[in-house]
Design a protein around this motif. Structure first.
Motif, PDB file in Angstrom:
ATOM      1  N   ARG A 311       0.831  -1.211   0.000  1.00 15.47           N
ATOM      2  CA  ARG A 311       0.000   0.000   0.000  1.00 15.47           C
ATOM      3  C   ARG A 311       0.859   1.252   0.000  1.00 15.47           C
ATOM      4  O   ARG A 311       0.528   2.252  -0.626  1.00 15.47           O
ATOM      5  N   PHE A 312       1.950   1.238   0.761  1.00 14.05           N
ATOM      6  CA  PHE A 312       2.870   2.366   0.749  1.00 14.05           C
ATOM      7  C   PHE A 312       4.228   1.924   1.279  1.00 14.05           C
ATOM      8  O   PHE A 312       4.359   0.913   1.970  1.00 14.05           O
ATOM      9  N   VAL A 313       5.245   2.718   0.922  1.00 18.82           N
ATOM     10  CA  VAL A 313       6.598   2.540   1.417  1.00 18.82           C
ATOM     11  C   VAL A 313       7.071   3.888   1.947  1.00 18.82           C
ATOM     12  O   VAL A 313       6.787   4.933   1.349  1.00 18.82           O
ATOM     13  N   LYS A 314       7.775   3.863   3.066  1.00 20.14           N
ATOM     14  CA  LYS A 314       8.347   5.071   3.648  1.00 20.14           C
ATOM     15  C   LYS A 314       9.866   4.942   3.693  1.00 20.14           C
ATOM     16  O   LYS A 314      10.413   3.875   3.987  1.00 20.14           O
ATOM     17  N   SER A 315      10.529   6.047   3.405  1.00 22.68           N
ATOM     18  CA  SER A 315      11.976   6.124   3.542  1.00 22.68           C
ATOM     19  C   SER A 315      12.298   6.962   4.761  1.00 22.68           C
ATOM     20  O   SER A 315      11.699   8.021   4.973  1.00 22.68           O
ATOM     21  N   GLY A 316      13.247   6.503   5.569  1.00 25.98           N
ATOM     22  CA  GLY A 316      13.643   7.252   6.758  1.00 25.98           C
ATOM     23  C   GLY A 316      15.111   7.052   7.054  1.00 25.98           C
ATOM     24  O   GLY A 316      15.744   6.126   6.549  1.00 25.98           O
ATOM     25  N   LEU A 335       5.730   5.852  -2.488  1.00 25.84           N
ATOM     26  CA  LEU A 335       6.916   6.037  -1.649  1.00 25.84           C
ATOM     27  C   LEU A 335       7.046   7.512  -1.289  1.00 25.84           C
ATOM     28  O   LEU A 335       6.979   8.383  -2.157  1.00 25.84           O
ATOM     29  N   SER A 336       7.213   7.786  -0.008  1.00 24.59           N
ATOM     30  CA  SER A 336       7.461   9.150   0.459  1.00 24.59           C
ATOM     31  C   SER A 336       8.450   9.093   1.600  1.00 24.59           C
ATOM     32  O   SER A 336       8.784   8.022   2.109  1.00 24.59           O
ATOM     33  N   GLN A 337       8.924  10.260   2.012  1.00 24.32           N
ATOM     34  CA  GLN A 337       9.932  10.332   3.056  1.00 24.32           C
ATOM     35  C   GLN A 337       9.296  10.591   4.418  1.00 24.32           C
ATOM     36  O   GLN A 337       8.324  11.342   4.533  1.00 24.32           O
ATOM     37  N   GLY A 338       9.863   9.967   5.433  1.00 22.16           N
ATOM     38  CA  GLY A 338       9.456  10.229   6.804  1.00 22.16           C
ATOM     39  C   GLY A 338      10.589  10.901   7.557  1.00 22.16           C
ATOM     40  O   GLY A 338      11.680  11.121   7.029  1.00 22.16           O
ATOM     41  N   TYR A 339      10.324  11.234   8.805  1.00 23.29           N
ATOM     42  CA  TYR A 339      11.361  11.879   9.617  1.00 23.29           C
ATOM     43  C   TYR A 339      11.131  11.550  11.088  1.00 23.29           C
ATOM     44  O   TYR A 339      10.006  11.619  11.588  1.00 23.29           O
ATOM     45  N   GLY A 340      12.224  11.203  11.760  1.00 25.30           N
ATOM     46  CA  GLY A 340      12.127  10.973  13.193  1.00 25.30           C
ATOM     47  C   GLY A 340      13.491  10.812  13.802  1.00 25.30           C
ATOM     48  O   GLY A 340      14.517  10.845  13.113  1.00 25.30           O
ATOM     49  N   LEU A 341      13.521  10.645  15.100  1.00 24.17           N
ATOM     50  CA  LEU A 341      14.757  10.438  15.829  1.00 24.17           C
ATOM     51  C   LEU A 341      14.436   9.698  17.121  1.00 24.17           C
ATOM     52  O   LEU A 341      13.273   9.647  17.550  1.00 24.17           O
TER      53      LEU A 341
END
Length: 537
Positions: A311-316, A335-341
């Motif tokens: 359904r979706f892919v995330k890049s992080g 595919l979209s970009q994610g962000y975290g720490l």
């Protein structure tokens, strides 16, 4: 006084506040509650041994593990550290520490003995679980001068003899000590403010710090992930992040356990096996670092692999190159970009419904229960200007264990200082442009390496690139491109390719090559190692 009491003016008493330090039965009861709701649903698949575990079985395992942990004092704040690859026993420990009030502190087997010795001493666990292949490493860590603790030891292995060639210490075996009784256990009084995980930072600036992740943080990050990404109970994911990393727990594992989804783990998960696991397990969601996604789409099996279940892919974990994103889009994968720490989330942003690929370089907009802002020394900056990204919300960690100075610097005013530079565009999308420490100044102009790297990476002779600021007598600092790729590429050819695509003061003035980029953490480029080797002009 009641609502009809004349002395209270007809105003009913308000609800009793529920602060974080009030124990609730559901806090830490992940496996017990999910087993009650979805007893026969498969929650975990161990691809290495081809075993599947229902939520009923996971809760039974957690009860056995809870009894074991209590025998060793891993309760009411006591800690169990692990030195292991991804395996079911780590999931058992996560669920079991919720029941006992203990804390799970997974350590990276990729670190060197001096680093692990210092970290183990900081965690000061009652018990250390060691996977058999890392027994010799554990012995070196415990014997190191910087190790000041001597926890009880248990060795974990897949089967009799598995990893035995590396097993040169005579420690008790986990499976032999595990109680047979899997009946329900008494729960500890656990509140949302109690720690559930100690997760160490990447360690790019010294010995990694242990981040204290409370039950509150875990629960609210799960809420953010489910609501922002639209997770479903029927979702399945191959978990490619290591479980000593926040990604191994909080990116998808815990949110899917929250819903009753399925998580697939393995001792080794390289790009080829990830590709194979997608159709094999009907994987519907995938999150991985850019390096893994890049290698997958360049693999020989890429074109033949059925990706229709995704359904979706995330890049992080760093910027994802446009060429990689286009390769996935060409396969009709969102595919979209994610962000975290580790210190906050790690899930903080999401792409709105119907988002345009023109926004692909952004990480989206703040998730449901996340506050975000971009600031400089004087406070928030106007949209379009670059400053440091700060985050706030109930998903934030509590601080660093036994590190008050560093905790005050990062968490001191209610906002988590990320150390990342960002800007907000006119539509409210956040763009991460680099680390504060990676920015350099050339002729008085600020230069953000990811902006240049994104363009350099589109050159056909470039596989991967890191841009550094190096000393220059005339301009103070100038750019140096460190490239993994075709060493026939010349500086003149690269500058000509970039001319007109980036400002001239941003064009690299030096070029160097590596056979392969050094990595740290879960396949993330180790920029510090690159800088140490190539940081001179």
């Amino acid at each position: 006084m009641g609502a009809d009491d004349p002395d209270d003016g007809g105003v009913a008493d308000g609800p009793t506040p529920c602060p974080d330090d009030v124990p609730f039965d559901w806090v830490g009861a992940w496996s017990e509650r999910r087993a009650r709701l979805s007893p026969e649903k498969v929650g975990l698949v161990d691809a290495t041994t081809d075993r599947a575990f229902t939520y009923r079985e996971l809760d039974a395992h957690a009860n056995r593990t809870a009894r074991l942990l209590r025998e060793y004092g891993v309760a009411d704040g006591g800690r169990v550290a692990t030195l292991s690859r991804n395996r079911p026993e780590l999931v058992d420990c996560f669920f079991a520490t919720g029941k006992t009030g203990g804390v799970l502190a997974p350590l990276s087997h990729r670190l060197a003995p001096p680093e692990l010795a210092a970290m183990l001493s900081t965690v000061d666990p009652e018990l250390l679980l060691v996977e058999a292949p890392f027994a010799d490493l554990a012995r070196d860590v415990l014997g190191h001068d910087d190790c000041t603790v001597a926890p009880e030891m248990l060795v974990v292995a897949d089967a009799e003899g598995s990893g035995s060639s590396a097993l040169t210490v005579d420690w008790p075996r986990y499976g032999e000590r595990l109680p047979a009784d899997d009946s329900p256990v008494d729960f500890a009084d656990v509140s949302l403010s109690d720690p559930q995980l100690f997760l160490h930072t990447g360690g790019s600036t010294g010995v990694p710090k242990e981040t204290v992740v409370s039950h509150r943080s875990v629960v609210w990050n799960s809420f953010n992930t489910i609501t922002a990404w639209g997770l479903r109970p029927e979702d399945t994911t191959p978990m490619v992040f290591p479980m000593f990393h926040t990604g191994g727990w909080n990116v998808l594992t815990v949110p899917l356990f929250h819903l009753g989804g399925t998580v697939v783990i393995a001792r080794e998960f390289d790009p080829e096996t990830v590709l194979r696991s997608i159709p094999e397990h009907d994987a519907s969601v995938l999150v991985a670092v850019p390096a893994v996604l890049r290698t997958m789409c360049r693999h020989d099996d890429w074109g033949e692999t059925d990706l229709s279940s995704l359904r979706f892919v995330k890049s992080g974990g760093g910027p994802c190159r446009e060429s990689v994103m286009e390769a996935w889009w060409d396969r009709d994968v969102d595919l979209s970009q994610g962000y975290g720490l580790t210190e906050c989330g790690p899930n903080n942003f999401a792409m709105p419904d119907g988002w345009s690929h023109k926004k692909s370089e952004s990480v989206g907009v703040p998730a449901m229960h996340v506050d975000a802002r971009v600031v400089d020394d004087d406070g928030p900056v106007p949209r379009g200007e670059v400053g440091e990204l700060e985050l706030a919300g109930l998903h934030a960690a509590d601080g660093y264990w036994q590190a008050p100075t560093e905790s005050a610097e990062t968490f001191g005013d209610g906002w988590v200082s990320t150390g990342d530079l960002a800007r907000v565009d006119a539509d409210g999308y956040y763009h991460v442009v680099g680390r504060t420490k990676n920015m350099y100044v050339s002729g008085g102009e600020n230069v953000y390496p990811p902006e240049i790297e994104s363009v350099v990476s589109t050159h056909p002779k470039v596989e991967e690139v890191v841009v550094l600021g190096v000393p220059d007598e005339q301009w103070g600092q100038v750019g140096k491109a460190v490239v993994e790729g075709d060493e026939g590429l010349t500086l003149e050819e690269l500058r000509e390719f970039l001319d007109g695509k980036v400002a001239r003061f941003k064009l690299p003035k030096h070029l160097a090559f590596v056979d392969e980029m050094p990595t740290s953490g879960p396949s993330k480029i180790d920029r510090q190692a690159v800088e140490e080797r190539f940081g001179e002009s």
